[in-house]
Write a protein that holds these residues in place. Structure first.
Motif, PDB file in Angstrom:
ATOM      1  N   SER A   1      -5.633  -2.305   2.905  1.00  0.00           N
ATOM      2  CA  SER A   1      -5.420  -1.164   2.839  1.00  0.00           C
ATOM      3  C   SER A   1      -3.945  -1.427   3.835  1.00  0.00           C
ATOM      4  CB  SER A   1      -6.193  -0.300   3.226  1.00  0.00           C
ATOM      5  OG  SER A   1      -7.181   0.053   4.369  1.00  0.00           O
TER       6      SER A   1
ATOM      7  N   ASN B   1      -0.533  -2.046   4.156  1.00  0.00           N
ATOM      8  CA  ASN B   1       0.689  -1.780   3.751  1.00  0.00           C
ATOM      9  C   ASN B   1       2.380  -2.537   4.437  1.00  0.00           C
ATOM     10  OD1 ASN B   1      -0.569  -1.688   0.844  1.00  0.00           O
ATOM     11  ND2 ASN B   1      -0.163   0.331   1.365  1.00  0.00           N
TER      12      ASN B   1
ATOM     13  N   MET C   1      -1.470  -6.435   0.915  1.00  0.00           N
ATOM     14  CA  MET C   1      -2.763  -6.360   1.138  1.00  0.00           C
ATOM     15  C   MET C   1      -3.253  -7.849   1.432  1.00  0.00           C
ATOM     16  SD  MET C   1      -4.998  -6.728  -1.965  1.00  0.00           S
ATOM     17  CE  MET C   1      -5.353  -7.997  -3.701  1.00  0.00           C
TER      18      MET C   1
ATOM     19  N   SER D   1     -13.146   3.030  -3.462  1.00  0.00           N
ATOM     20  CA  SER D   1     -11.517   2.713  -4.130  1.00  0.00           C
ATOM     21  C   SER D   1     -12.915   2.064  -5.444  1.00  0.00           C
ATOM     22  CB  SER D   1     -11.268   0.738  -3.359  1.00  0.00           C
ATOM     23  OG  SER D   1     -11.837   0.515  -2.799  1.00  0.00           O
TER      24      SER D   1
ATOM     25  N   SER E   1      -8.867  -1.384  -7.649  1.00  0.00           N
ATOM     26  CA  SER E   1      -7.526  -0.089  -7.465  1.00  0.00           C
ATOM     27  C   SER E   1      -8.039   0.103  -6.312  1.00  0.00           C
ATOM     28  CB  SER E   1      -8.393   1.243  -8.543  1.00  0.00           C
ATOM     29  OG  SER E   1      -8.493   1.774  -8.183  1.00  0.00           O
ATOM     30  N   ASN E   2      -7.139   1.296  -6.414  1.00  0.00           N
ATOM     31  CA  ASN E   2      -7.066   1.454  -4.261  1.00  0.00           C
ATOM     32  C   ASN E   2      -7.487   2.756  -4.010  1.00  0.00           C
ATOM     33  OD1 ASN E   2      -5.335  -0.499  -3.306  1.00  0.00           O
ATOM     34  ND2 ASN E   2      -3.632   0.440  -3.370  1.00  0.00           N
ATOM     35  N   ASN E   3      -7.551   3.840  -5.803  1.00  0.00           N
ATOM     36  CA  ASN E   3      -8.339   5.348  -6.197  1.00  0.00           C
ATOM     37  C   ASN E   3      -9.463   4.860  -7.196  1.00  0.00           C
ATOM     38  OD1 ASN E   3      -5.582   6.024  -4.728  1.00  0.00           O
ATOM     39  ND2 ASN E   3      -4.902   4.401  -6.542  1.00  0.00           N
TER      40      ASN E   3
ATOM     41  N   TYR F   1      -2.356   7.717  -8.496  1.00  0.00           N
ATOM     42  CA  TYR F   1      -2.514   7.022  -7.227  1.00  0.00           C
ATOM     43  C   TYR F   1      -2.153   7.617  -6.053  1.00  0.00           C
ATOM     44  CZ  TYR F   1      -2.122   4.420 -11.572  1.00  0.00           C
ATOM     45  OH  TYR F   1      -2.495   3.803 -12.642  1.00  0.00           O
TER      46      TYR F   1
ATOM     47  N   HIS G   1      -2.974   6.517  -3.362  1.00  0.00           N
ATOM     48  CA  HIS G   1      -2.944   5.665  -1.853  1.00  0.00           C
ATOM     49  C   HIS G   1      -2.008   4.358  -2.925  1.00  0.00           C
ATOM     50  CE1 HIS G   1      -6.087   8.053   0.185  1.00  0.00           C
ATOM     51  NE2 HIS G   1      -7.174   7.497  -0.617  1.00  0.00           N
TER      52      HIS G   1
ATOM     53  N   GLU H   1      -0.686   1.710  -5.625  1.00  0.00           N
ATOM     54  CA  GLU H   1      -1.919   1.218  -6.189  1.00  0.00           C
ATOM     55  C   GLU H   1      -1.706  -0.928  -6.213  1.00  0.00           C
ATOM     56  OE1 GLU H   1      -5.078   0.839  -7.437  1.00  0.00           O
ATOM     57  OE2 GLU H   1      -5.071   2.120  -8.668  1.00  0.00           O
ATOM     58  N   ARG H   2      -3.336  -1.346  -6.478  1.00  0.00           N
ATOM     59  CA  ARG H   2      -3.107  -2.286  -6.693  1.00  0.00           C
ATOM     60  C   ARG H   2      -3.698  -2.865  -8.480  1.00  0.00           C
ATOM     61  NH1 ARG H   2      -8.231  -4.486  -2.884  1.00  0.00           N
ATOM     62  NH2 ARG H   2      -8.655  -2.263  -3.455  1.00  0.00           N
TER      63      ARG H   2
END
Length: 489
Positions: free
Chosen positions: A102, A104, A135, A267, A305-307, A346, A348, A350-351
């Motif tokens: 996480s 960035n 990441m 996540s 997904s970050n979320n 989103y 955080h 997003e991936r």
């Protein structure tokens, strides 16, 4: 009676299971929290020594629990989160904290591989199967090259948190193929470090660990120089295991085509297991190595997904200031679709599927009808819609989903799990154990000669949720509006 230990080194916790190899019951377990440090926006780090001490304490607790029941430990296998990176000196002493997935700070380096060096970025993705994003260790190393060039010369090794723990237990620098394929530095098919990626990162091959099979093993011997003393019995076999995402698929029993695993913890991730490397033409899906049995390779393809449940945590703590159970109950008072209120989750960045670290969340179509309950339900639906968009990308590469095997903290809410079934339109089957990564680590070494399909037969399941046809039809229409809204952002 014999058992195997599964050690799962996650972002927020270290979890260790002792599993009876006769009936696959968990006979001892522990979970210890890990602190994430953030000295400035975009930074996410952990103290590697604190992580090691948590592992050491957890092993002590579980080994003591097994001894009390007169159970012999046959082996220990490790699962770990991907993309962590720290530097160590010639004596193995950390020179940095571990940068987590996480973190960035390497966004400029990822952008470089998407723009001015896009051809190189495409080439690296084609060889490694790792999407270009801040990441990944590739970009983090390039950040060090730019901002701390002396570190690249000073460091004897650049390793992950799992490799640091492995070094403590073995005095060896080894990295399993699974964690290696998540670095952006590893040629997935040749199973060697990829020189063009190393050149971009600014490091030498000898500054990385020796790649090994996920079922490679070392005998634990605390009498050897450099090996840490722990509660583990001398002579027990240690296996590096694989990444948490890959082992979550095995631990969930998700090996056959058409079965998709969806994990929602802090996540989220959507994954299928395949037998050959897959590549998304636009670099939006990962493809990580899991294992090879009797000449058959196993890879896990999907999108992270970050979320996930962190969105629910944000709602509960920051907006509603209520317990999550209360917040979830309030969401149930609103109909599916939240009366046209949409949420882009989103919080955080997003991936997958958009791979944009700068993305931010938003509520759309807000009007006078909408109550607090609408905002809650729309947020939960937004998390699911984002995962559905990842699943649709995955279906193009690995085939459509006929059933979902679900796990993670969200599975404690039957309301949220039923929402998944209704949105995806397929049955959702919960795993009996919610510790799929640690269980996958155990299953990986339970029978080194059996195909993974046979090993997956030992996975136990709980409740199955079937989609409601009317709700699914309504959600299809809402998802189209959600997708359209995302494209306009």
């Amino acid at each position: 009676m014999n058992c195997l230990l599964g050690v799962d080194l996650g972002t927020t916790n270290v979890k260790i299971l002792a599993v009876n190899t006769h009936d696959w019951n968990i006979i001892a377990h522990t979970s210890l929290p890990l602190a994430t440090l953030s000295s400035q926006p975009g930074y996410a780090e952990q103290d590697p020594e604190a992580v090691w001490q948590a592992i050491r304490q957890g092993l002590s607790e579980v080994v003591i629990g097994a001894k009390r029941k007169q159970i012999h430990i046959d082996g220990v296998s490790f699962s770990a989160g991907m993309h962590s990176l720290l530097a160590v000196d010639a004596d193995g002493k950390p020179l940095t904290n571990a940068l987590l997935w996480s973190d960035n700070r390497a966004e400029p380096q990822a952008d470089e591989l998407h723009t001015t060096q896009a051809a190189l970025g495409d080439d690296i993705y084609a060889h490694t199967g790792t999407p270009i994003h801040p990441m990944i260790p590739l970009c983090k190393l390039a950040w060090f090259r730019k901002n701390q060039p002396a570190l690249l010369k000073q460091a004897a090794k650049f390793i992950s948190l799992k490799e640091y723990v492995w070094w403590k237990l073995t005095a060896r620098y080894d990295i399993d193929y699974s964690i290696a394929t998540a670095t952006g530095l590893f040629d997935e098919e040749k199973r060697t470090w990829y020189q063009p990626a190393l050149d971009f990162a600014g490091i030498r091959p000898e500054q990385l660990s020796e790649p090994q099979a996920t079922t490679f093993s070392v005998v634990y011997d605390p009498d050897q120089p450099g090996v840490a003393k722990t509660a583990l019995p001398k002579g027990v076999r240690l296996y590096p295991g694989a990444s948490d995402g890959c082992l979550a698929n095995l631990g969930a029993g998700c090996i056959e085509p058409g079965i998709t695993t969806i994990t929602i913890g802090t996540s989220g991730a959507v994954r299928q297991t395949v037998n050959k490397p897959q590549r998304d033409p636009h670099g939006r899906l990962f493809c990580y190595y899991l294992d090879q049995r009797n000449g058959t390779p196993y890879y896990v393809v999907g999108g992270p997904s970050n979320n996930g449940a962190n969105v629910l945590q944000w709602l509960s703590e920051k907006l509603m200031q209520q317990e999550t159970e209360t917040v979830l109950a309030e969401a149930e008072t609103v109909p599916a679709g939240s009366d046209d209120l949409l949420f882009l989750p989103y919080l955080h960045g997003e991936r997958a599927p958009i791979w944009d670290a700068s993305a931010r969340g938003a509520y759309l179509n807000v009007d006078y009808r909408h109550t607090r309950a609408h905002f809650i339900r729309a947020a939960l639906e937004g998390v699911m819609f984002n995962l559905l968009s990842i699943e649709q990308l995955l279906a193009e590469q690995a085939g459509p989903t006929r059933e979902i095997y679900a796990n993670g903290g969200f599975a404690q809410s039957t309301f949220w799990v039923q929402m998944m079934a209704d949105i995806f339109g397929v049955p959702v089957r919960l795993n009996d154990s919610n510790e799929s990564s640690a269980m996958g680590a155990v299953l990986l070494i339970s029978d080194l000669n059996a195909p993974l399909e046979k090993i997956a037969d030992d996975v136990q399941f709980g409740q199955t949720f079937k989609p409601d046809a009317d709700s699914h039809t309504q959600y299809k229409q809402v998802f189209e509006r959600w997708t359209s809204a995302l494209q306009k952002q």
